[in-house]
Design a protein around this motif. Sequence first.
Motif, mmCIF file in Angstrom:
data_model
loop_
_atom_site.group_PDB
_atom_site.id
_atom_site.type_symbol
_atom_site.label_atom_id
_atom_site.label_comp_id
_atom_site.label_asym_id
_atom_site.label_seq_id
_atom_site.Cartn_x
_atom_site.Cartn_y
_atom_site.Cartn_z
ATOM 1 N N ALA A 44 0.711 -1.370 0.107
ATOM 2 C CA ALA A 44 -0.034 0.053 0.000
ATOM 3 C C ALA A 44 0.769 1.376 0.082
ATOM 4 C CB ALA A 44 -0.758 -0.081 1.273
ATOM 5 N N GLN A 45 1.871 1.303 0.984
ATOM 6 C CA GLN A 45 2.807 2.426 0.822
ATOM 7 C C GLN A 45 3.498 2.694 -0.399
ATOM 8 O OE1 GLN A 45 3.249 4.884 3.265
ATOM 9 N NE2 GLN A 45 4.864 5.634 1.697
ATOM 10 N N LEU A 46 4.244 1.502 -0.942
ATOM 11 C CA LEU A 46 5.085 1.842 -1.886
ATOM 12 C C LEU A 46 4.393 1.560 -3.394
ATOM 13 C CD1 LEU A 46 8.403 -0.638 -0.488
ATOM 14 C CD2 LEU A 46 7.917 2.014 -0.534
ATOM 15 N N LEU A 47 3.386 0.891 -3.491
ATOM 16 C CA LEU A 47 2.972 0.590 -4.817
ATOM 17 C C LEU A 47 1.497 1.069 -5.197
ATOM 18 C CD1 LEU A 47 4.792 -2.993 -5.609
ATOM 19 C CD2 LEU A 47 5.416 -0.814 -6.345
ATOM 20 N N GLY A 48 0.677 0.821 -3.807
ATOM 21 C CA GLY A 48 -0.562 1.164 -3.946
ATOM 22 C C GLY A 48 -1.232 2.397 -3.792
ATOM 23 N N GLY A 49 -0.249 3.327 -3.568
ATOM 24 C CA GLY A 49 -0.873 4.840 -3.439
ATOM 25 C C GLY A 49 -1.495 5.283 -2.129
ATOM 26 N N TYR A 50 -1.198 4.337 -1.260
ATOM 27 C CA TYR A 50 -1.778 4.767 -0.034
ATOM 28 C C TYR A 50 -0.901 5.478 0.853
ATOM 29 C CZ TYR A 50 -5.900 2.020 -1.206
ATOM 30 O OH TYR A 50 -6.909 1.644 -2.050
ATOM 31 N N PRO A 51 -0.834 6.658 1.367
ATOM 32 C CA PRO A 51 0.098 7.376 2.102
ATOM 33 C C PRO A 51 0.205 7.038 3.599
ATOM 34 C CG PRO A 51 -1.882 8.919 2.058
ATOM 35 C CD PRO A 51 -2.139 7.492 1.279
#
Length: 511
Positions: free
Chosen positions: A364-371
């Motif tokens: 989620a952090q690196l590839l999914g676009g969730y901060p």
Amino acid sequence: MKNLNLGLAIPAIVTVLFILLVSSLYPEQAQGLAGNAMTFVTDWFGWLVQLSSLALVGFLLWLAFSKYGNIRLGDDKPEYSNFSYGGMIFTAGVGASLIYWGIGEPMYYLQSPPLFAEANSYSAAAWSVTYSIFHWGITGWAIYCFPAIPFAYAFYVKKQRTLKLSTLCEPVLGRNKFIAKCIDLLAIFGTLSAFASSLALTVTLLSAGTAQLLGVENNLVLQGSIILLFVLVLFAVTLVGFNKGINKVSDYTVISAIIFALFVLFSSNVQFILNNFTDSVGVMLDSFFRMSLWTDPVQQSGFPQAWTQYYWFWYYAYLIMMGLFITRISRGRTIREVILYSISMGSLGCAFFISIFGGYAVWAQLLGGYPIQDWMSEGGLTFAVVSLIQTLPAKNLVLALFLIIQFFLMLTTMSSASVATSMLTTNQLSLNGDPDIKVKLLWAAAIALISFSVFLTGGGINTIKSLCVVAGLPMMFIYGILIKQIMMELKGKSELREPLTQPLVSKKLIA
């Protein structure tokens, strides 16, 4: 209540409550002193805890596969199925902290990675889930498991009816009432303070999630209501009895948690999570000894001290609760089974949940676009965990299920702490190791009192957390005493040429 050792119970409870009160009245001074004490312990004895803990893993594996591993703890068949046995060990040892830190640790390791990796780099990503699995893996479960061996041997083989820690140390240290009292109080203090820390984390997470779900204010009233619910259910579980209470709650909780984790797996990027898990296990196996003994003396990043050494000392402080609880459920098991089930079920269970929740967080952090890291900066890790759960399909329903599972994971830890402290302060235990119901209810009430005090006294929990780690230092040395004590017992049994394997006796024949 003649069967309760009030000389141990009351001082331990009063000490924890006193520290909470003082640290709430003088938060900066108390936390400063406790923090300095913890820094002193890790700076001067951190290398020792890493060496000792790795050596303990080797000792337990040797013990499991030696001739002593065949010794059966009691004359009956195992009281619980393999699934229930492993499930109770797992839920007692991890509580609700596993999923919380399974998400949080990889995020921290991405930002401040170990072993000279750059922040948020590919190398940091490779270490993120790896180090989480390592910290919740073999070494920690070896520390948890070991005290169950001398406790269970004394209770089921030697038929001792009291399980005070000082009694086990007596053959090595001799009889000294003052030293014995200090050892027993330290054991109870470590259990209560470690439990209080875990509870504070869980209630904070549950209150934040409930406030988000119901749209209410996250305040002391909500937190107090959650604690009250914990207390009521704990009393109900205690009154129902061990087999119908903790055993059943543990079984249902483990099944529900596994189903929920599989839902997260297949609702997210399953390909990434599975590949990341495989890579993380490979990195850990390749670097296990490096991670176990890395103290970073030159760069002095502080990572081993803040994480690995902190975890190991924490496990030592918590060990008596786990040792006594495993003792309670291990009647009829061999020493080999106790060791291998505790280490394997605990480590594999943690790896399963961390790989899914931690893997999803990394994706989620690196590839999914969730901060996620921004969420951590804005509202803390609790806010980030709740927010990440809400990125899944049917977010409100999923969050509600997540909170329910977290509640019952923590409840099993509360129940285990109640049983362990009851066993430790009971003068004469029954043949099945179950303390009197009055003693268990008293400890349930004491745990409830400490639970409310944690939040009424505000920041006192940070002082308790630091002191809990400090308490792990003397417990580490007590481990050395217990190793010598159990080897004296086992060698003595061998020299007497008694059969090393206790025969199974049918309950029908006894009847």
